[in-house]
Structure formats: structure tokens, C-alpha cells
Write a protein that holds these residues in place. Structure first.
Motif, PDB file in Angstrom:
ATOM      1  N   MET A   1      20.085  51.456 -28.937  1.00  0.00           N
ATOM      2  CA  MET A   1      20.870  50.482 -28.672  1.00  0.00           C
ATOM      3  C   MET A   1      22.719  50.594 -28.612  1.00  0.00           C
ATOM      4  N   ALA A   2      23.082  50.893 -27.712  1.00  0.00           N
ATOM      5  CA  ALA A   2      24.066  50.802 -28.470  1.00  0.00           C
ATOM      6  C   ALA A   2      25.705  50.137 -27.860  1.00  0.00           C
ATOM      7  N   TRP A   3      26.476  50.083 -28.571  1.00  0.00           N
ATOM      8  CA  TRP A   3      27.346  48.570 -28.274  1.00  0.00           C
ATOM      9  C   TRP A   3      28.908  49.708 -29.086  1.00  0.00           C
ATOM     10  N   ALA A   4      30.481  49.344 -27.701  1.00  0.00           N
ATOM     11  CA  ALA A   4      31.132  50.089 -28.155  1.00  0.00           C
ATOM     12  C   ALA A   4      32.415  48.605 -27.939  1.00  0.00           C
ATOM     13  N   ALA A   5      32.432  48.250 -28.784  1.00  0.00           N
ATOM     14  CA  ALA A   5      33.700  46.768 -28.771  1.00  0.00           C
ATOM     15  C   ALA A   5      35.217  47.751 -28.645  1.00  0.00           C
ATOM     16  N   GLY A   6      35.508  48.715 -28.323  1.00  0.00           N
ATOM     17  CA  GLY A   6      36.483  48.952 -27.709  1.00  0.00           C
ATOM     18  C   GLY A   6      36.472  50.730 -27.457  1.00  0.00           C
ATOM     19  N   ASP A  40      28.606  37.984 -24.110  1.00  0.00           N
ATOM     20  CA  ASP A  40      28.447  37.632 -23.713  1.00  0.00           C
ATOM     21  C   ASP A  40      27.566  38.169 -22.761  1.00  0.00           C
ATOM     22  N   LEU A  41      26.128  37.925 -22.453  1.00  0.00           N
ATOM     23  CA  LEU A  41      25.264  38.452 -21.760  1.00  0.00           C
ATOM     24  C   LEU A  41      25.079  38.027 -20.288  1.00  0.00           C
ATOM     25  N   ALA A  42      25.714  36.664 -20.511  1.00  0.00           N
ATOM     26  CA  ALA A  42      25.839  36.045 -19.549  1.00  0.00           C
ATOM     27  C   ALA A  42      26.888  36.162 -18.373  1.00  0.00           C
ATOM     28  N   THR A  43      28.002  37.471 -18.684  1.00  0.00           N
ATOM     29  CA  THR A  43      28.675  38.165 -18.108  1.00  0.00           C
ATOM     30  C   THR A  43      28.676  39.378 -18.082  1.00  0.00           C
ATOM     31  N   GLN A  44      28.138  40.024 -18.870  1.00  0.00           N
ATOM     32  CA  GLN A  44      27.984  41.126 -19.440  1.00  0.00           C
ATOM     33  C   GLN A  44      27.008  41.908 -18.442  1.00  0.00           C
ATOM     34  N   ARG A  45      27.153  43.175 -18.110  1.00  0.00           N
ATOM     35  CA  ARG A  45      25.647  43.989 -17.681  1.00  0.00           C
ATOM     36  C   ARG A  45      25.643  44.626 -19.046  1.00  0.00           C
ATOM     37  N   VAL A  46      23.781  44.931 -18.898  1.00  0.00           N
ATOM     38  CA  VAL A  46      23.481  45.643 -19.630  1.00  0.00           C
ATOM     39  C   VAL A  46      22.585  46.502 -19.243  1.00  0.00           C
ATOM     40  N   ASP A  63      14.157  54.421 -24.984  1.00  0.00           N
ATOM     41  CA  ASP A  63      15.283  54.281 -23.812  1.00  0.00           C
ATOM     42  C   ASP A  63      16.647  54.176 -25.056  1.00  0.00           C
ATOM     43  N   ARG A  64      18.027  54.009 -24.344  1.00  0.00           N
ATOM     44  CA  ARG A  64      19.264  53.544 -24.847  1.00  0.00           C
ATOM     45  C   ARG A  64      19.378  52.494 -23.695  1.00  0.00           C
ATOM     46  N   ILE A  65      19.883  51.229 -25.126  1.00  0.00           N
ATOM     47  CA  ILE A  65      19.434  50.209 -24.323  1.00  0.00           C
ATOM     48  C   ILE A  65      21.292  50.064 -24.170  1.00  0.00           C
ATOM     49  N   GLU A  66      22.611  49.609 -22.747  1.00  0.00           N
ATOM     50  CA  GLU A  66      24.134  50.282 -23.418  1.00  0.00           C
ATOM     51  C   GLU A  66      24.215  48.417 -22.688  1.00  0.00           C
ATOM     52  N   ILE A  67      24.947  47.251 -23.700  1.00  0.00           N
ATOM     53  CA  ILE A  67      25.778  47.060 -23.314  1.00  0.00           C
ATOM     54  C   ILE A  67      27.114  47.116 -22.778  1.00  0.00           C
ATOM     55  N   TYR A  68      27.208  46.857 -21.721  1.00  0.00           N
ATOM     56  CA  TYR A  68      28.824  47.082 -20.670  1.00  0.00           C
ATOM     57  C   TYR A  68      29.674  45.984 -21.340  1.00  0.00           C
ATOM     58  N   ARG A  69      31.089  46.352 -21.496  1.00  0.00           N
ATOM     59  CA  ARG A  69      32.854  45.544 -20.965  1.00  0.00           C
ATOM     60  C   ARG A  69      33.281  45.621 -20.031  1.00  0.00           C
ATOM     61  N   ALA A  70      33.661  44.523 -20.209  1.00  0.00           N
ATOM     62  CA  ALA A  70      34.748  44.470 -19.261  1.00  0.00           C
ATOM     63  C   ALA A  70      36.004  46.057 -19.270  1.00  0.00           C
ATOM     64  N   ASP A  74      41.562  49.993 -14.235  1.00  0.00           N
ATOM     65  CA  ASP A  74      40.854  50.315 -13.550  1.00  0.00           C
ATOM     66  C   ASP A  74      40.932  52.046 -13.710  1.00  0.00           C
ATOM     67  N   PRO A  75      40.452  52.608 -14.637  1.00  0.00           N
ATOM     68  CA  PRO A  75      40.563  53.728 -14.264  1.00  0.00           C
ATOM     69  C   PRO A  75      40.515  55.327 -13.451  1.00  0.00           C
ATOM     70  N   LYS A  76      40.944  54.741 -12.047  1.00  0.00           N
ATOM     71  CA  LYS A  76      41.898  55.609 -11.726  1.00  0.00           C
ATOM     72  C   LYS A  76      43.802  54.993 -11.746  1.00  0.00           C
ATOM     73  N   GLU A  77      43.173  54.380 -12.286  1.00  0.00           N
ATOM     74  CA  GLU A  77      45.556  53.698 -12.768  1.00  0.00           C
ATOM     75  C   GLU A  77      45.213  54.280 -13.746  1.00  0.00           C
ATOM     76  N   ALA A  78      44.476  54.384 -14.853  1.00  0.00           N
ATOM     77  CA  ALA A  78      44.660  55.376 -16.731  1.00  0.00           C
ATOM     78  C   ALA A  78      44.811  56.634 -15.555  1.00  0.00           C
ATOM     79  N   ARG A  79      44.076  56.949 -15.078  1.00  0.00           N
ATOM     80  CA  ARG A  79      44.844  58.885 -15.049  1.00  0.00           C
ATOM     81  C   ARG A  79      45.518  58.539 -14.492  1.00  0.00           C
TER      82      ARG A  79
END
Length: 90
Positions: A1-6, A40-46, A63-70, A74-79
Motif C-alpha cells: 500500500m503506497a501513498w505520496a502526499a507530495g 478522497d476515493l470519490a475523486t482520486q484514482r487507485v 500487490d502494491r496498491i497505489e492511491i494517485y493524487r491529482a 502538466d508533466p510536459k510543462e514541468a519538463r
């Protein structure tokens, strides 16, 4: 089980669940939802190992369960921004 707040703030928890358990069972058993009310599992994907899954999907041993944050940027803009910063500094 993995989560990254930031960035650089990963929390990984080992969880044992009964055979036939689902992604949601693992999330609840991990205590992650209680420790991180911002999840918020209603809006965040797993997902499992980087592939999107639903809360009702069964899990398998190791299995490694992951919770994805928004994404905030945009990754392209960050690069592009990193590249521009390197050009100016160099």
C-alpha cells in the motif's frame, strides 16, 4: 500500500488481508484513509503496480496498491520549465 502526499513524501505500509480481498479492503486495513483524511476515493484514482484499478478489484499476494493524487502541473510543462531553468543557469 503506497501513498505520496507530495514529492518526496511517500508512505508505504505492508498489509495482510484474507484471500479474496479487494483494493478497498486493503485501503481500509492499511489505516491510510484514517491517517490521511485528504484522500478522497470519490475523486482520486487507485491502481495496482501503476495500472488503474477499481476499488472492487481483487488483490493478489504482494500487490502494491497505489492511491494517485491529482497533478498540479502538466508533466510536459514541468519538463519545459526545468529545461528553461537549466539553460538560464548554464
Amino acid at each position: 500500500m503506497a501513498w505520496a502526499a507530495g514529492p518526496g513524501q511517500a508512505e508505504v505500509v505492508a498489509v495482510e488481508v484474507a484471500p479474496g480481498s479487494t483494493v478497498l479492503h486493503v485501503l481500509r486495513a492499511s489505516g491510510m484513509l484514517a491517517r490521511h483524511p485528504e484522500i478522497d476515493l470519490a475523486t482520486q484514482r487507485v491502481g495496482i503496480w501503476g495500472r488503474l484499478r477499481s476499488l472492487s478489484d481483487p488483490v493478489r499476494d504482494r500487490d502494491r496498491i497505489e492511491i494517485y493524487r491529482a497533478l498540479k502541473v502538466d508533466p510536459k510543462e514541468a519538463r519545459r520549465l526545468r529545461y528553461r531553468g537549466q539553460r538560464k543557469a548554464g
